[in-house]
Design a protein around this motif. Structure first.
Motif, PDB file in Angstrom:
ATOM      1  N   THR A 248      58.417  36.579  40.009  1.00  0.00           N
ATOM      2  CA  THR A 248      57.782  37.450  39.011  1.00  0.00           C
ATOM      3  C   THR A 248      56.301  37.140  38.884  1.00  0.00           C
ATOM      4  N   LEU A 249      55.942  35.856  38.838  1.00  0.00           N
ATOM      5  CA  LEU A 249      54.533  35.480  38.778  1.00  0.00           C
ATOM      6  C   LEU A 249      53.788  35.988  40.002  1.00  0.00           C
ATOM      7  N   ASN A 250      54.347  35.808  41.177  1.00  0.00           N
ATOM      8  CA  ASN A 250      53.661  36.253  42.392  1.00  0.00           C
ATOM      9  C   ASN A 250      53.535  37.771  42.442  1.00  0.00           C
ATOM     10  N   ALA A 251      54.528  38.485  41.941  1.00  0.00           N
ATOM     11  CA  ALA A 251      54.436  39.944  41.907  1.00  0.00           C
ATOM     12  C   ALA A 251      53.316  40.381  40.964  1.00  0.00           C
ATOM     13  N   LEU A 252      53.181  39.708  39.845  1.00  0.00           N
ATOM     14  CA  LEU A 252      52.106  40.034  38.921  1.00  0.00           C
ATOM     15  C   LEU A 252      50.741  39.749  39.537  1.00  0.00           C
ATOM     16  N   LEU A 253      50.626  38.631  40.213  1.00  0.00           N
ATOM     17  CA  LEU A 253      49.354  38.300  40.861  1.00  0.00           C
ATOM     18  C   LEU A 253      49.003  39.347  41.918  1.00  0.00           C
ATOM     19  N   ARG A 254      49.999  39.766  42.686  1.00  0.00           N
ATOM     20  CA  ARG A 254      49.740  40.789  43.712  1.00  0.00           C
ATOM     21  C   ARG A 254      49.330  42.109  43.074  1.00  0.00           C
ATOM     22  N   ALA A 255      49.795  42.349  41.848  1.00  0.00           N
ATOM     23  CA  ALA A 255      49.447  43.588  41.153  1.00  0.00           C
ATOM     24  C   ALA A 255      48.084  43.497  40.463  1.00  0.00           C
ATOM     25  N   GLY A 256      47.413  42.356  40.624  1.00  0.00           N
ATOM     26  CA  GLY A 256      46.080  42.216  40.056  1.00  0.00           C
ATOM     27  C   GLY A 256      46.023  41.597  38.678  1.00  0.00           C
ATOM     28  N   VAL A 257      47.144  41.090  38.195  1.00  0.00           N
ATOM     29  CA  VAL A 257      47.171  40.432  36.888  1.00  0.00           C
ATOM     30  C   VAL A 257      46.727  38.982  37.050  1.00  0.00           C
ATOM     31  N   THR A 258      45.723  38.583  36.319  1.00  0.00           N
ATOM     32  CA  THR A 258      45.223  37.217  36.396  1.00  0.00           C
ATOM     33  C   THR A 258      46.101  36.287  35.562  1.00  0.00           C
ATOM     34  N   ALA A 259      46.332  35.099  36.089  1.00  0.00           N
ATOM     35  CA  ALA A 259      47.117  34.092  35.369  1.00  0.00           C
ATOM     36  C   ALA A 259      46.400  32.758  35.436  1.00  0.00           C
ATOM     37  N   GLN A 260      46.883  31.818  34.654  1.00  0.00           N
ATOM     38  CA  GLN A 260      46.413  30.442  34.740  1.00  0.00           C
ATOM     39  C   GLN A 260      47.620  29.518  34.694  1.00  0.00           C
ATOM     40  N   ILE A 261      47.449  28.345  35.286  1.00  0.00           N
ATOM     41  CA  ILE A 261      48.507  27.342  35.292  1.00  0.00           C
ATOM     42  C   ILE A 261      48.074  26.185  34.405  1.00  0.00           C
TER      43      ILE A 261
ATOM     44  N   THR B  44      53.179  25.561  33.327  1.00  0.00           N
ATOM     45  CA  THR B  44      53.531  26.861  32.755  1.00  0.00           C
ATOM     46  C   THR B  44      52.456  27.887  33.095  1.00  0.00           C
ATOM     47  N   ALA B  45      52.879  29.102  33.427  1.00  0.00           N
ATOM     48  CA  ALA B  45      51.935  30.184  33.707  1.00  0.00           C
ATOM     49  C   ALA B  45      51.523  30.854  32.411  1.00  0.00           C
ATOM     50  N   LEU B  46      50.226  31.113  32.258  1.00  0.00           N
ATOM     51  CA  LEU B  46      49.677  31.742  31.058  1.00  0.00           C
ATOM     52  C   LEU B  46      49.007  33.061  31.423  1.00  0.00           C
ATOM     53  N   PHE B  47      49.182  34.049  30.559  1.00  0.00           N
ATOM     54  CA  PHE B  47      48.622  35.382  30.799  1.00  0.00           C
ATOM     55  C   PHE B  47      47.842  35.830  29.572  1.00  0.00           C
ATOM     56  N   ASP B  48      46.775  36.567  29.825  1.00  0.00           N
ATOM     57  CA  ASP B  48      45.952  37.113  28.753  1.00  0.00           C
ATOM     58  C   ASP B  48      46.731  38.183  27.980  1.00  0.00           C
ATOM     59  N   ARG B  49      46.363  38.352  26.695  1.00  0.00           N
ATOM     60  CA  ARG B  49      47.015  39.370  25.873  1.00  0.00           C
ATOM     61  C   ARG B  49      46.862  40.768  26.457  1.00  0.00           C
ATOM     62  N   GLY B  50      45.775  40.988  27.174  1.00  0.00           N
ATOM     63  CA  GLY B  50      45.536  42.311  27.738  1.00  0.00           C
ATOM     64  C   GLY B  50      46.489  42.690  28.846  1.00  0.00           C
ATOM     65  N   ALA B  51      47.265  41.720  29.330  1.00  0.00           N
ATOM     66  CA  ALA B  51      48.215  41.999  30.416  1.00  0.00           C
ATOM     67  C   ALA B  51      49.584  42.409  29.891  1.00  0.00           C
TER      68      ALA B  51
ATOM     69  N   PRO C  27      45.906  24.957  26.546  1.00  0.00           N
ATOM     70  CA  PRO C  27      45.530  23.733  27.245  1.00  0.00           C
ATOM     71  C   PRO C  27      44.502  24.020  28.336  1.00  0.00           C
ATOM     72  N   ALA C  28      43.982  22.953  28.930  1.00  0.00           N
ATOM     73  CA  ALA C  28      43.195  23.115  30.148  1.00  0.00           C
ATOM     74  C   ALA C  28      44.090  23.762  31.203  1.00  0.00           C
ATOM     75  N   ALA C  29      43.522  24.691  31.957  1.00  0.00           N
ATOM     76  CA  ALA C  29      44.343  25.453  32.888  1.00  0.00           C
ATOM     77  C   ALA C  29      43.574  25.756  34.161  1.00  0.00           C
ATOM     78  N   THR C  30      44.337  25.921  35.255  1.00  0.00           N
ATOM     79  CA  THR C  30      43.780  26.272  36.554  1.00  0.00           C
ATOM     80  C   THR C  30      43.899  27.774  36.761  1.00  0.00           C
ATOM     81  N   PRO C  31      42.800  28.475  37.012  1.00  0.00           N
ATOM     82  CA  PRO C  31      42.891  29.929  37.215  1.00  0.00           C
ATOM     83  C   PRO C  31      43.661  30.287  38.480  1.00  0.00           C
ATOM     84  N   LEU C  32      44.401  31.354  38.392  1.00  0.00           N
ATOM     85  CA  LEU C  32      45.078  31.930  39.551  1.00  0.00           C
ATOM     86  C   LEU C  32      44.678  33.391  39.640  1.00  0.00           C
ATOM     87  N   THR C  33      43.910  33.746  40.657  1.00  0.00           N
ATOM     88  CA  THR C  33      43.522  35.143  40.821  1.00  0.00           C
ATOM     89  C   THR C  33      44.296  35.824  41.929  1.00  0.00           C
TER      90      THR C  33
END
Length: 888
Positions: free
Chosen positions: A573-586, A598-605, A628-634
């Motif tokens: 599910t996370l990878n499908a969202l990333l492929r759809a252009g949804v930005t996440a952070q770890i 844990t994967a984190l998503f902006d409210r706008g998503a 928390p401090a997080a690593t971006p996933l684009t």
């Protein structure tokens, strides 16, 4: 249960003027590259003894159509029952003659038995007795599971030709077989392998190791056929062993098999196969009867083994039916009997110093590839003859297995001499297995995925309509009950049970793994209910799992939405969202009730998350505190796999939604071509199980790998070689691993989550979990620059399988299994696994750890931070929360 079989179309026609088809060049069909065509063709150029033209894969479909067109009308059915990994059709041929009233009556009587077989096996036995022998027995012949074991396919094409085109009264054997059998052929189980001339399919899988996991399309097609017909016997055609090996299996025997009834029929049928081979001067071997403890026949000309013991059931090892992942072993658990046939192909003449294809003392016998084809043909026809002669009895004993299961009968005593030795591996079954949903379940989506597998495999599953207390534990409504009081109880136990530690009872296996458990290795939590535990619950049988109601928690105070990566479904599910252009952070650290990783998503998503939740059944939780401090996933991390071709590991990565491709470090590979582009430029992470490319001819590959790591490229390593790679590369000092390999050593281990919630790799796991190892492997030294995520317990860590815990394993207790951290230059991140988390598509439970590691080690890509929210008193708390019953 009878729906699939009830749909069989019975064509009753008038016999036509049949004429056998010539199966020889020129081949029909559209020619395409096919390795089969390169086999010796009888010219004498490569194989002066016993060559013949092999039918190429592309000609099989049209040749079957020609046979059907020329054959007796209505006798032969051709179906495309599946496709290969690379999209080639799989052909299933059914020969079911219904030309006479006696044949139709025998078929009708079989259908009455099949209709009742699993629902009411006792009644099915009565129907069988009433038939008084007027019954057909279904038999299954599967060819070409390994693409470079060729002659079984050729033999079966000729046999189908004979069966389909022999007019009644023309061939007495065919008449007898057609009167009392339904013959079903999986003509080429591995079309990719036959066309490519390789053992594996197009995904790199050995399909004869896939019949429990059922990850490949080819396996699914064959399993569907077995579940449809419930064959009491089947043959799986392989090569090459001298003399021809007819599978009568050595110890250990799969504990889910009713070995008394298997032995009752496997012994005389395999003897009948050997007698048929002897008619043309071909020899044979039956491992349980003829082998020694070293997994072979006695030295040529000797009657005793090299250690002085007599061969046979007391000592024979090395060709076992322990693993339910082999085709015949799966059929034993669904039906009654089954054998691998390893055809002989030796061109040697009779010898006084070594075994040949010939029977002892034979001087005139077939040789070469023609011998292999003749061997498969004779074993097949003698198997059909044997089962036709014993049709009522073999069907009755298959139903007896079902009856025992339905009644919850105790396991039977076993076995008559000379099998009254260490050959009874049967044990009493537990009462049931519970697959919780909601409370007590790490992933409801994975619980449904496991139940779907059980239902596909003919296993009865009930769903709780109300909460129930079973064995001292409360289970929510909707939880699943898998009782062992059912016909396929052996398959239930083999697939859900923890297995057995056989280290003290056996010296070797034919092949690993020595343990297998969807209950301990897949992504759902499964609880065993001990035998004798009363189950008082309101539950109904199901034939499908309900769609999970996923969702997004509603909260006006949410600063982000969280998804724990605790299941393969969550990773996809996370990878499908990333492929759809949804930005996440770890998340790099634990926060609130959530672990690192844990994967984190902006409210706008939110809209995109709602769609993903509906598809997956997952719940995205509202986070209303500081982040928390997080690593971006684009984007989805792109993984270069250091291997020469497609592998099972690459298949798993792609199934999880990663972009993964093979990149060879060989001297002739693109990575080592200084004049060509650098393949690593297209990737973020390297996954590796091999050693550092240290040869002088691989200098460019070494330089490019070092530059990749210096530029921030991540590294994922598995096993001893994948760990040693880092030291040889100069990336990490003081890191090493050890393995205890050989003899099929492998098994399931417990591991402690040393990193706990703070680990970005194992943070979503419980305090203790399970994994599979082939072979047993552990980290012997971990430098202080790396953090240990997982360790073996100091004792009692081996759950099941074969691991001879000797002095060579003395450093294993308490040893690290997973570690992560920076390289020595602090330019990139790495994670090493002692075990292979992508092993054979089996350990789905380990996939989230692999995925979390891939996200953590990937090249750092810039991305905006998630927007914080200013909280006010006017903001509401949670306004809608999907039911907790549906998990996370």
């Amino acid at each position: 249960m009878g729906t699939a079989v009830a749909a069989i179309v019975v064509a009753v026609g008038v016999p036509s003027a049949a004429e056998a088809v010539t199966i020889a060049p020129p081949w029909c069909g559209t020619p395409e590259p096919d390795a089969t065509a390169a086999l010796p063709d009888g010219t004498g150029a490569n194989d002066p003894v016993g060559s013949f033209p092999h039918i190429p894969y592309y000609a099989i479909g049209c040749t079957l159509q020609k046979i059907k067109a020329e054959g007796v009308r209505g006798r032969m059915t051709i179906e495309q029952h599946g496709v290969s990994a690379q999209g080639r059709p799989m052909w299933r041929v059914t020969i079911n003659a219904l030309e006479t009233s006696a044949q139709r009556r025998a078929y009708d009587n079989w259908w009455d038995v099949r209709r009742l077989a699993r629902e009411d096996p006792s009644r099915a036995q009565r129907e069988l007795r009433h038939a008084r022998g007027a019954v057909k027995v279904p038999l299954y012949i599967q060819s070409g599971i390994h693409g470079n074991e060729s002659e079984g396919v050729d033999a079966m094409m000729e046999f189908i030709n004979r069966l389909a085109t022999s007019r009644r009264g023309q061939d007495a054997e065919v008449d007898r077989w057609l009167d009392h059998s339904i013959l079903v052929f999986n003509v080429v189980h591995n079309p990719d392998g036959r066309a490519l001339g390789q053992r594996a399919n197009g995904n790199g899988f050995d399909l004869n190791r896939d019949f429990l996991t059922q990850s490949q399309t080819e396996t699914k097609a064959s399993v569907a056929t077995m579940q449809k017909w419930l064959f009491p016997d089947m043959l799986d055609q392989h090569g090459y062993v001298t003399p021809t090996l007819i599978e009568a299996t050595t110890k250990p025997h799969g504990p889910g098999i009713d070995y008394d009834l298997f032995l009752k029929w496997n012994q005389p049928r395999t003897k009948a196969n050997g007698d048929a081979l002897a008619t043309v001067g071909l020899g044979y071997q039956r491992p349980i009867n003829d082998w020694c403890a070293d997994a072979d026949l006695p030295p040529f000309g000797q009657t005793r083994c090299a250690d002085g013991s007599l061969p046979g059931p007391a000592v024979a090892e090395g060709w076992d039916d322990w693993g339910p992942f082999y085709t015949p072993m799966y059929n034993q658990l669904v039906g009654l009997n089954g054998s691998t046939i390893e055809m002989c192909q030796s061109t040697a003449p009779a010898s006084t110093t070594q075994y040949t294809c010939g029977a002892p003392g034979a001087t005139n016998f077939p040789r070469g590839r023609i011998a292999a084809k003749i061997a498969q043909a004779l074993v097949t026809t003698s198997t059909v003859e044997f089962n036709v002669a014993n049709r009522s009895a073999v069907l009755n004993d298959m139903l007896e297995i079902y009856r025992r299961g339905k009644a919850g009968a105790p396991r039977p005593p076993c076995c008559p001499a000379p099998f009254d030795r260490e050959n009874n591996w049967m044990y009493e079954y537990p009462e049931a297995y519970m697959i919780p949903v909601g409370q007590g379940q790490r992933s409801d989506a994975e619980a449904n995925r496991l139940v779907d597998w059980l239902l596909t495999n003919g296993i009865e599953v009930h769903k709780l309509l109300l909460p129930a207390r079973i064995g001292g534990t409360w289970y929510q409504h909707g939880s699943y009950v898998v009782s062992l009081r059912q016909p396929h109880r052996g398959l239930v136990e083999e697939s859900l049970g923890a297995g057995v530690d056989i280290s003290s009872r056996i010296g070797q296996l034919y092949a690993p793994p020595a343990a297998f458990s969807h209950g301990l290795l897949w992504g759902a939590d499964v609880v065993q209910v001990p035998r004798g535990t009363p189950i008082w619950a309101l539950a109904l049988p199901i034939d499908r799992t309900p769609k999970l109601r996923g969702g997004v928690e509603h909260s006006h105070r949410a600063t982000a939405y969280a998804l724990e990566l605790d299941s393969p479904t969550a990773v996809r599910t996370l990878n499908a969202l990333l492929r759809a252009g949804v930005t996440a952070q770890i998340a790099e650290a634990p926060f609130g009730r959530y672990p690192a990783g844990t994967a984190l998503f902006d409210r706008g998503a939110r809209r995109a998350l709602e769609r993903a939740a509906d598809d997956s059944g997952l719940i995205f939780r509202a986070v209303d505190g500081p982040l928390p401090a997080a690593t971006p996933l684009t984007r989805v991390p792109r993984i270069a796999v250091l291997t020469g071709g497609l592998t099972q590991e690459i298949w798993v990565m792609r199934q999880l939604g990663f972009e993964a491709d093979p990149v060879s470090t060989a001297a002739t590979g693109a990575l080592n071509n200084a004049n060509g582009p650098n393949p690593l430029d297209a990737y973020d992470v390297v996954f590796n199980q091999a050693g550092w490319p240290g040869a002088a001819a691989q200098a460019t590959a070494r330089a490019r790998l070092s530059a990749f790591f210096a530029a921030g490229g991540g590294y994922l390593g598995a096993g001893v070689n994948g760990t040693a790679f880092l030291a040889s590369a100069g990336e990490v000092a003081g890191l090493s691993a050890a393995a205890r390999s050989g003899a099929g050593r492998s098994g399931i281990v417990r591991w402690n989550n040393t990193g706990g919630a703070s680990s970005p790799i194992t943070g979503a796991y419980p305090a203790q979990d399970t994994a599979i190892m082939d072979p047993p492997t552990w980290l012997t030294a971990v430098p202080p620059t790396l953090s240990v995520d997982a360790r073996l317990p100091s004792s009692n860590f081996f759950v099941s399988g074969l691991w001879l815990l000797d002095e060579q394993s003395s450093t294993a207790p308490g040893a690290a299994l997973i570690a992560h951290g920076p390289n020595a230059a602090n330019t990139n991140r790495l994670t090493v696994f002692a075990m292979n988390p992508l092993y054979r598509a089996d350990p789905e439970r380990e996939w989230p750890a692999f995925a979390s590691a891939a996200y953590w080690v990937g090249k750092r890509a810039g991305a905006p931070a998630l927007a914080p929210v200013q909280q006010t008193a006017a903001m509401e708390e949670v306004v809608e929360v999907p039911s907790s019953r549906h998990g996370h």
